[in-house]
Structure formats: C-alpha cells, structure tokens
Design a protein around this motif. Structure first.
Motif, PDB file in Angstrom:
ATOM      1  N   THR A 184     -85.670  40.062  15.033  1.00 37.79           N
ATOM      2  CA  THR A 184     -86.341  39.004  14.288  1.00 37.79           C
ATOM      3  C   THR A 184     -86.706  39.483  12.897  1.00 37.79           C
ATOM      4  OG1 THR A 184     -88.621  39.579  14.782  1.00 37.79           O
ATOM      5  CG2 THR A 184     -87.431  38.314  16.455  1.00 37.79           C
ATOM      6  N   ASP A 185     -87.051  38.534  12.048  1.00 38.17           N
ATOM      7  CA  ASP A 185     -87.411  38.898  10.678  1.00 38.17           C
ATOM      8  C   ASP A 185     -88.691  39.722  10.607  1.00 38.17           C
ATOM      9  OD1 ASP A 185     -89.018  36.892  11.494  1.00 38.17           O
ATOM     10  OD2 ASP A 185     -88.905  35.723   9.643  1.00 38.17           O
ATOM     11  N   LYS A 186     -89.433  39.774  11.701  1.00 43.92           N
ATOM     12  CA  LYS A 186     -90.641  40.596  11.698  1.00 43.92           C
ATOM     13  C   LYS A 186     -90.373  41.971  12.295  1.00 43.92           C
ATOM     14  CE  LYS A 186     -92.927  37.401   9.766  1.00 43.92           C
ATOM     15  NZ  LYS A 186     -93.059  36.154  10.517  1.00 43.92           N
ATOM     16  N   GLY A 187     -89.131  42.185  12.652  1.00 36.35           N
ATOM     17  CA  GLY A 187     -88.782  43.520  13.111  1.00 36.35           C
ATOM     18  C   GLY A 187     -88.863  43.725  14.606  1.00 36.35           C
ATOM     19  N   HIS A 188     -89.065  42.672  15.342  1.00 32.45           N
ATOM     20  CA  HIS A 188     -89.095  42.777  16.795  1.00 32.45           C
ATOM     21  C   HIS A 188     -87.658  42.844  17.311  1.00 32.45           C
ATOM     22  CE1 HIS A 188     -91.233  41.278  20.663  1.00 32.45           C
ATOM     23  NE2 HIS A 188     -90.129  41.908  20.968  1.00 32.45           N
ATOM     24  N   VAL A 189     -87.403  43.770  18.206  1.00 30.35           N
ATOM     25  CA  VAL A 189     -86.041  43.975  18.694  1.00 30.35           C
ATOM     26  C   VAL A 189     -85.996  43.845  20.212  1.00 30.35           C
ATOM     27  CG1 VAL A 189     -84.154  45.647  18.893  1.00 30.35           C
ATOM     28  CG2 VAL A 189     -85.521  45.562  16.813  1.00 30.35           C
ATOM     29  N   GLU A 190     -85.043  43.112  20.721  1.00 26.31           N
ATOM     30  CA  GLU A 190     -84.817  43.062  22.160  1.00 26.31           C
ATOM     31  C   GLU A 190     -83.350  43.327  22.422  1.00 26.31           C
ATOM     32  OE1 GLU A 190     -86.768  42.494  24.841  1.00 26.31           O
ATOM     33  OE2 GLU A 190     -88.611  42.267  23.664  1.00 26.31           O
ATOM     34  N   ASN A 191     -83.066  43.908  23.586  1.00 22.54           N
ATOM     35  CA  ASN A 191     -81.654  44.108  23.861  1.00 22.54           C
ATOM     36  C   ASN A 191     -81.352  43.917  25.329  1.00 22.54           C
ATOM     37  OD1 ASN A 191     -82.972  46.880  24.303  1.00 22.54           O
ATOM     38  ND2 ASN A 191     -80.968  47.036  25.252  1.00 22.54           N
ATOM     39  N   LYS A 192     -80.134  43.681  25.612  1.00 21.39           N
ATOM     40  CA  LYS A 192     -79.729  43.422  26.994  1.00 21.39           C
ATOM     41  C   LYS A 192     -78.291  43.878  27.169  1.00 21.39           C
ATOM     42  CE  LYS A 192     -79.660  41.035  30.936  1.00 21.39           C
ATOM     43  NZ  LYS A 192     -80.564  41.386  32.015  1.00 21.39           N
ATOM     44  N   GLN A 193     -78.087  44.651  28.223  1.00 18.95           N
ATOM     45  CA  GLN A 193     -76.744  45.142  28.485  1.00 18.95           C
ATOM     46  C   GLN A 193     -76.032  44.175  29.420  1.00 18.95           C
ATOM     47  OE1 GLN A 193     -76.884  49.228  29.517  1.00 18.95           O
ATOM     48  NE2 GLN A 193     -74.689  49.376  29.919  1.00 18.95           N
ATOM     49  N   ILE A 194     -74.801  43.894  29.134  1.00 21.92           N
ATOM     50  CA  ILE A 194     -74.084  42.882  29.900  1.00 21.92           C
ATOM     51  C   ILE A 194     -72.706  43.390  30.311  1.00 21.92           C
ATOM     52  CG2 ILE A 194     -73.106  40.558  29.844  1.00 21.92           C
ATOM     53  CD1 ILE A 194     -75.100  40.392  27.219  1.00 21.92           C
ATOM     54  N   THR A 195     -72.363  43.111  31.533  1.00 22.23           N
ATOM     55  CA  THR A 195     -71.002  43.399  31.984  1.00 22.23           C
ATOM     56  C   THR A 195     -70.198  42.104  31.938  1.00 22.23           C
ATOM     57  OG1 THR A 195     -71.930  44.981  33.530  1.00 22.23           O
ATOM     58  CG2 THR A 195     -69.617  44.388  33.827  1.00 22.23           C
TER      59      THR A 195
ATOM     60  N   PHE B  29     -76.081  35.924  26.422  1.00 24.16           N
ATOM     61  CA  PHE B  29     -76.989  35.835  25.281  1.00 24.16           C
ATOM     62  C   PHE B  29     -78.275  35.106  25.639  1.00 24.16           C
ATOM     63  CE2 PHE B  29     -73.163  36.866  22.930  1.00 24.16           C
ATOM     64  CZ  PHE B  29     -73.677  37.822  22.083  1.00 24.16           C
ATOM     65  N   TYR B  30     -78.119  34.130  26.468  1.00 20.60           N
ATOM     66  CA  TYR B  30     -79.312  33.404  26.874  1.00 20.60           C
ATOM     67  C   TYR B  30     -80.331  34.357  27.492  1.00 20.60           C
ATOM     68  CZ  TYR B  30     -82.248  29.685  28.571  1.00 20.60           C
ATOM     69  OH  TYR B  30     -83.307  28.860  28.777  1.00 20.60           O
ATOM     70  N   GLU B  31     -79.823  35.231  28.323  1.00 21.33           N
ATOM     71  CA  GLU B  31     -80.688  36.234  28.964  1.00 21.33           C
ATOM     72  C   GLU B  31     -81.373  37.141  27.941  1.00 21.33           C
ATOM     73  OE1 GLU B  31     -81.423  38.189  31.747  1.00 21.33           O
ATOM     74  OE2 GLU B  31     -80.444  37.225  33.466  1.00 21.33           O
ATOM     75  N   ALA B  32     -80.567  37.652  27.042  1.00 18.27           N
ATOM     76  CA  ALA B  32     -81.108  38.576  26.046  1.00 18.27           C
ATOM     77  C   ALA B  32     -82.206  37.895  25.249  1.00 18.27           C
ATOM     78  CB  ALA B  32     -80.008  39.063  25.116  1.00 18.27           C
ATOM     79  N   LEU B  33     -81.964  36.646  24.894  1.00 15.74           N
ATOM     80  CA  LEU B  33     -82.926  35.938  24.069  1.00 15.74           C
ATOM     81  C   LEU B  33     -84.166  35.536  24.838  1.00 15.74           C
ATOM     82  CD1 LEU B  33     -80.309  33.869  22.133  1.00 15.74           C
ATOM     83  CD2 LEU B  33     -81.959  35.430  21.118  1.00 15.74           C
ATOM     84  N   SER B  34     -83.976  35.254  26.093  1.00 18.36           N
ATOM     85  CA  SER B  34     -85.150  34.788  26.824  1.00 18.36           C
ATOM     86  C   SER B  34     -86.104  35.929  27.149  1.00 18.36           C
ATOM     87  CB  SER B  34     -84.743  34.038  28.097  1.00 18.36           C
ATOM     88  OG  SER B  34     -83.947  34.878  28.887  1.00 18.36           O
ATOM     89  N   ASN B  35     -85.650  37.157  26.961  1.00 15.80           N
ATOM     90  CA  ASN B  35     -86.579  38.282  27.053  1.00 15.80           C
ATOM     91  C   ASN B  35     -87.777  38.074  26.148  1.00 15.80           C
ATOM     92  OD1 ASN B  35     -85.287  39.766  28.896  1.00 15.80           O
ATOM     93  ND2 ASN B  35     -84.616  41.391  27.519  1.00 15.80           N
ATOM     94  N   PHE B  36     -87.540  37.525  25.010  1.00 17.91           N
ATOM     95  CA  PHE B  36     -88.595  37.366  24.027  1.00 17.91           C
ATOM     96  C   PHE B  36     -89.770  36.588  24.565  1.00 17.91           C
ATOM     97  CE2 PHE B  36     -85.745  38.681  20.721  1.00 17.91           C
ATOM     98  CZ  PHE B  36     -86.612  39.310  19.876  1.00 17.91           C
ATOM     99  N   THR B  37     -89.436  35.417  25.060  1.00 23.05           N
ATOM    100  CA  THR B  37     -90.525  34.569  25.508  1.00 23.05           C
ATOM    101  C   THR B  37     -91.186  35.159  26.745  1.00 23.05           C
ATOM    102  OG1 THR B  37     -88.758  33.286  26.500  1.00 23.05           O
ATOM    103  CG2 THR B  37     -89.727  32.419  24.503  1.00 23.05           C
ATOM    104  N   ALA B  38     -90.385  35.801  27.580  1.00 18.67           N
ATOM    105  CA  ALA B  38     -90.954  36.352  28.804  1.00 18.67           C
ATOM    106  C   ALA B  38     -91.917  37.496  28.500  1.00 18.67           C
ATOM    107  CB  ALA B  38     -89.851  36.852  29.714  1.00 18.67           C
ATOM    108  N   ASP B  39     -91.677  38.177  27.424  1.00 15.64           N
ATOM    109  CA  ASP B  39     -92.456  39.360  27.134  1.00 15.64           C
ATOM    110  C   ASP B  39     -93.880  39.051  26.674  1.00 15.64           C
ATOM    111  OD1 ASP B  39     -93.447  41.818  26.272  1.00 15.64           O
ATOM    112  OD2 ASP B  39     -92.577  41.502  24.281  1.00 15.64           O
ATOM    113  N   THR B  40     -94.782  38.941  27.636  1.00 11.74           N
ATOM    114  CA  THR B  40     -96.179  38.826  27.283  1.00 11.74           C
ATOM    115  C   THR B  40     -96.806  40.137  27.671  1.00 11.74           C
ATOM    116  OG1 THR B  40     -95.922  36.699  28.355  1.00 11.74           O
ATOM    117  CG2 THR B  40     -98.025  37.143  27.284  1.00 11.74           C
TER     118      THR B  40
END
Lengths: 333, 333
Positions: free
Chosen positions: B151-162, B217-228
């Motif tokens: 994100t533009d604020k520097g938050h990074v999430e990642n997800k490994q996918i097969t 990608f949906y998974e990788a992105l949804s990490n964001f919201t899940a991360d509380t």
DNA sequence: ATTAGCACTTAGAAAAAAGAAGTGCTAAAA
DNA sequence: TTTTAGCACTTCTTTTTTCTAAGTGCTAAT
C-alpha cells in the motif's frame, strides 16, 4: 532384575497414575491382578528399590519416578496406532488445500492441545537453504521507502524505512540494483556477512549516502534470521492440571514459556520423536516435553508438546509422529 | 446529596482499597481524618445508602461498589500528571528511531504492563485510508508464485500460491499487469469488492485460467482486512492479583482473552480515554478496561489496559493518554 | 452534629478430632 | 520359596471446634 509380573505392576501403576493423578496403592491395584494386595506390596517394594517408583510419604501409595516413566516409555508402553477419532480431526486439516503449510501446522498443533489438554509449541524458521531471489524497493510518499526481500522458496520480509532528505531516488534504485546483482542466489544466512564484507566496501563507489541505505537493507535482511516464529497453543492449559493447582506454580511455568530463551530450550535437532521427562528437559523439572524436528522443502522447525510428567505418552507420541509425517508430506512438493 | 466530608471519605476508601485490596474499616480510616471512627461510620453508612460502598458481609469493612468507582473516576480523582519515572521509561521508546511505529506501540504497551502489572492489549489494523500502491508477482521454481501487495503507506502482505500446471507465465504477468492498472490507488478496503465486481467480469477476456489466479489474488488481498493484529502484553499478570487467587477465576479470564471475539469486545471507537468498570465492559464483570482509539496516518486501532476493578485509575489513565499522544505524534509524518 | 461505649457478627486462623488410605512386618498357608 | 491374611502404625485429609481480630450498628451522653 525385575520379574514379568513386576513389569506388569509398573505398567499398571504408570497408567493408573496418568489417568488419576493420585498415588496408587496396593489394595486399589489388586482389583486388576489375580494376586493379593500383600503380594503386590512386595512387588512395589522391589520396584521402589530399583528406583522406578517412589512414595510421597511413608504411608502413601506409589507414584512413578522419572526412571519409572522412562522405563515405561522405553519398554512397557505398547505402541498403539493413532486413534481413529484423533486421526479424523487432523486429516481434514492436511487435506484442506485452502490452508498453506504454515496454516496447517499451526492448526494441527491447536488441535493437539485441544484434544490432549497439554500445551503445544511450534518453532519454525525459514530453512537454511532459502536463497535470496530478489530485493525490491518501493518508494512511498515523502522520503519513505519499503524494502522487500524475497527468497526462492517464497519467504517474504519487508521493512519500512525513512530516508534522510539528502538521499536521491537515483541512489536508491542504484543500491537496489546493486544488491540484486550481487546477492541473487545467496543463501539467506550468508546475506548478512556478504553485505558487510563484500558489498559495504564497494557500495561507496556508486552511492553517496550509502551508510543510511546500507543500514536500512541490513535491517530488512536481518529480520530473516531473527524470525524463529514461536507459536504456542493452549499456553494456559496447565491451569487444568491438578499438579498445578497452586497459582504460584502456574505463574512459574508460564513465565518460562514467555522467557527469552524459550526457543533454545525447546528446539530439537533430531528427526525422531523424542521424550524428555522431568529433569532431562531444559524447561522445567515438573514437565515432560515430547518433541521432534520437521523439515520441509523451504522450512524447518520443531514440534513440541509440553505436559505434566504423567502425560499420556502413547497418545502424544502417536499424534506427533503422525503430524510430523503429514507436514513433511505436504511440504515436500 | 452527600457532604464534602463524605466525598473525602469515599475518595480515601477507594484509594486505600486500590492499594491494599482489603475492605476498609472505620477505625483504620480514622487515622486519616480528624473526626472519630463513629462519625466515619455514619458517613460510610450514608455512602452505602447512596450505593457507592458495599460490604462483603454484615460486619466487614466497606469496599467501593461499581458506582463508587465510577463516581471516583468522574469526580473525585485528581488528574495528576504522569509521573516522571513512568515518563522516562516511555520517552526512550518514542525517541528511538530504530523502532518503527508498530514496534514502538508494542514496546510501550509492554512497558505499561510491566510497570502496572495489568494486562495491556493493542489492536491495530491498516487504516481505511491505505490505498493499494502495487501488486507484485514473483515466480518461484515449479509452479509456485508469491503475490505481494503493497500500500501507499508501506504496508506489505504476501501470499504464496501453487498454480495448476496449465497456467502459463504469460497469463500470470498479464493478470498482475491488469491488477496494477485497475487497482492502483484503490482504498484497501474496497479492493475486495472491486476485484469481485469490476475485475472478475473482465479478466476472463484476457486470461484463460483466470479462476485460479483470481482466487489466489483474492486471498492475498483479503489478508489485509483480516489482519486485526491483536497483541497482548502481560496476559498472565492477573496471576499476581489477590482477587484472582483461585485458579478457576484465572482460567475463566484467560479463556476470555483467548476467545474469538476478543477484538469486538475490546475495540474502542472513541478517541478519548474511556473507563469501563465491571459490568459496563463487555469482557468480564470482575475487571475494568481502560481504552482509547489511536489513529495515525496509515493505521488505526485500540490501546487497552485490563485490570481488576480496583485498578490504579489515575496512573493508567495518564499512561494511556500519554502513549496515545506519542503514537499519534510519531505516526503523523 | 459528634463521640464514647458496648453488644453482636463474621471471616479466618489455629488447634483438635476423626477418618481414609496405605505401609511394613510377622507368621501361617500353599 | 512364594503368597497371603492379619495387624499395628503413619501420614494426609477432612471436619469440627475454638479463638481472635476487625468491624458494625445502636444508644446515650457531650
């Protein structure tokens, strides 16, 4: 030097004590044997002499000594298969493809603590054979950047950095280019020294403000080695054990869980499932730690279950054995 | 309807009880007043009638009721400044530039639980005004990829996918290109719906195997919201409180800390520092929760301190107030 | 309005009594 | 030689009893 019946007696006592947490007496025990309580008393006396049993006070029943448990684990226990019920709970996890390996590991340990009521721990760190794949630098607004490091096994670390005003965008991209060129393929645990001894000396030639940049990347990269993810499940399960009914004992053990050097105390180097009873584990004399090392393509670590010395050895051994093999299966492709 | 002296009496009782955890009697109290114990008894009786004090049994001293604490917090407490000692410990953290904001937040909460012996919690999630800056796809060996979202604020999430065998490299890069084009600048919490309603319909035109990729990608992105991120410090500090000397009570409270809905029970929406005493917090009738919301450029969340109802209100309020302001200062540039 | 004096209550600590579970030993039986 | 019944003796645990410290409410005097 102990007779067959004495072995049976020891086995029965250990198993009874595991179940009840109460010293076992000759009368009580005689229900399970066709000999009289007096005979059992003689056997118990012999077993005590051998060091397998002990008493808490002169007229109490017997409880297994550490030797007793050890003998039980080594020679008396019958290696049953993992129970169908336990198996079922775990299978769904490892067959679930939504979950990635780490997720599956954590989840399975959660299940272990749930069903056994002990505490379980997983240590894991990126395996030594992770090689650096790419260093990525993303500029943000202001003079912030985020440095991302990716290994060939897909492990990602990142670090946000505020640069001094003086650093120019071009210098940043030069640095990242240089790092990529020189570090690609380097085993992750050699990156630190390579940075220090090979890159630091020459980076000054290309980049003016290299000190700041160097430090920034150094930080991002050193996250890797620091990350020995420790993950507990059921950390407070001891609260349920009768042997920890005093708040102070609980406090004591929990503070050990939370101490700095927990990793070194739990870490296991052998791939077998090993049992450390009381004084032969490094954590606490009053607990048993059963643990094993797992190793997958891109990760290695330790699985451990911590419980009272009278823990259900058969069951936990089976569970750990099974989980380890499932993890390694899942993590091998 | 209560006299000035009665207010003083209430204040003294609350403060004494906070210190000693023992019911306060008239005789003991009379040392601090120039009137006799009989007079204090009358006052105490009046305060009990008003609902500010209560007795545990007919002849015991008085302890504050929840009303009593509330009255104390609202009207009796003198808003002292944070103590120099406490301040000192915290200052070093916020002035330390090595530590990033998250590190500083966690560290400061750790200090709070250390010095107060209560439990502190920080909830934090990427603020709603994080916008997607970049989606990065790194191919690994085999058919693995790692998807990184920044994100533009520097938050990074990642997800490994097969990926399934059938997916070609070109399709992957196409997808990532498309995502970057369409998603850059999108507020992070709108990414999910945008993916679903705008991108999913058209991605099929460009990419054959879009289903798999989309899901990845949906998974990788949804990490964001899940991360509380929920982060506790001193979770087991209640073990030190005399009111939780029974193992069962401890178990009860700790299990609440570990329950699924802890986030919703702790989360605070107000930016003020608020005090929730006993029955008016959602966690447990036997504790007080003091909490506040903090909000920085790229993150928002809750700081909370959980302790017994007789907690040191003045001190904790000051500490939280101070930390909140420091966090917001540090997180504003 | 305040205070001294006093009878009364209760929790909690300490002491005493009762009970349960077990042991080791002796002598007889197998 | 091994097993068993019988019994005196220990020790822990639980229950009961006793004692004490801290406190209360009320009454009557200041």
């Amino acid at each position: 030097m102990i007779s067959t019946r004495q072995k049976d007696v020891l086995k029965a006592i250990v198993e009874e004590y595991i179940k009840s947490a109460r010293p076992v007496g000759s009368k009580q025990l005689s229900k399970k044997f066709k000999v009289s309580s007096a005979t059992l008393r003689n056997d118990m006396m012999a077993l005590e002499e051998e060091g397998y049993l002990e008493k808490q006070h002169i007229s109490s029943g017997r409880i297994p000594s550490e030797e007793g448990y050890r003998y039980y684990v080594d020679s008396l226990m019958e290696p049953k298969k993992i129970s169908g019920e336990d198996m079922l709970k775990l299978q769904t996890i490892f067959s679930n493809n939504e979950l990635d390996l780490n997720g599956a590991i954590e989840k399975s340990l959660e299940i272990i603590s749930d069903i056994t009521n002990y505490t379980s721990v997983v240590l894991g760190r990126a395996s030594k054979d992770n090689n650096l794949e790419k260093v990525e630098v993303i500029p943000l607004s202001g003079n912030q950047i985020v440095a991302i490091v990716i290994t060939d096994k897909g492990h990602v670390e990142n670090k946000q950095i505020t640069l001094p005003e003086s650093v120019e965008a071009k210098e940043v991209s030069k640095t990242s280019e240089l790092l990529n060129r020189m570090l690609k393929g380097t085993p992750i645990d050699e990156v630190g020294s390579k940075l220090e001894f090979e890159i630091k000396p020459i980076i000054g030639n290309y980049v003016k403000n290299y000190e700041v940049l160097y430090n920034a990347f150094y930080e991002a990269l050193s996250n890797f080695t620091a990350d020995t993810g420790v993950h507990f499940s059921g950390k407070t399960n001891i609260l349920n054990m009768p042997e920890f009914s005093a708040v102070d004992d609980v406090k004591n053990i929990i503070s050990k869980f939370e101490s700095k050097d927990i990793v070194s105390k739990i870490e296991e180097t052998s791939g077998e499932v090993k049992v450390y009873i009381g004084s032969d584990n490094e954590l606490d004399d009053n607990v048993t730690v059963i643990k094993t090392k797992y190793k997958t393509k891109d990760k290695e670590g330790t699985l451990a279950v911590i419980g009272p010395k009278r823990m259900d050895y058969e069951r936990v051994l089976n569970l750990l054995e099974y989980i380890k093999s499932e993890i390694e299966k899942k993590g091998s492709n």
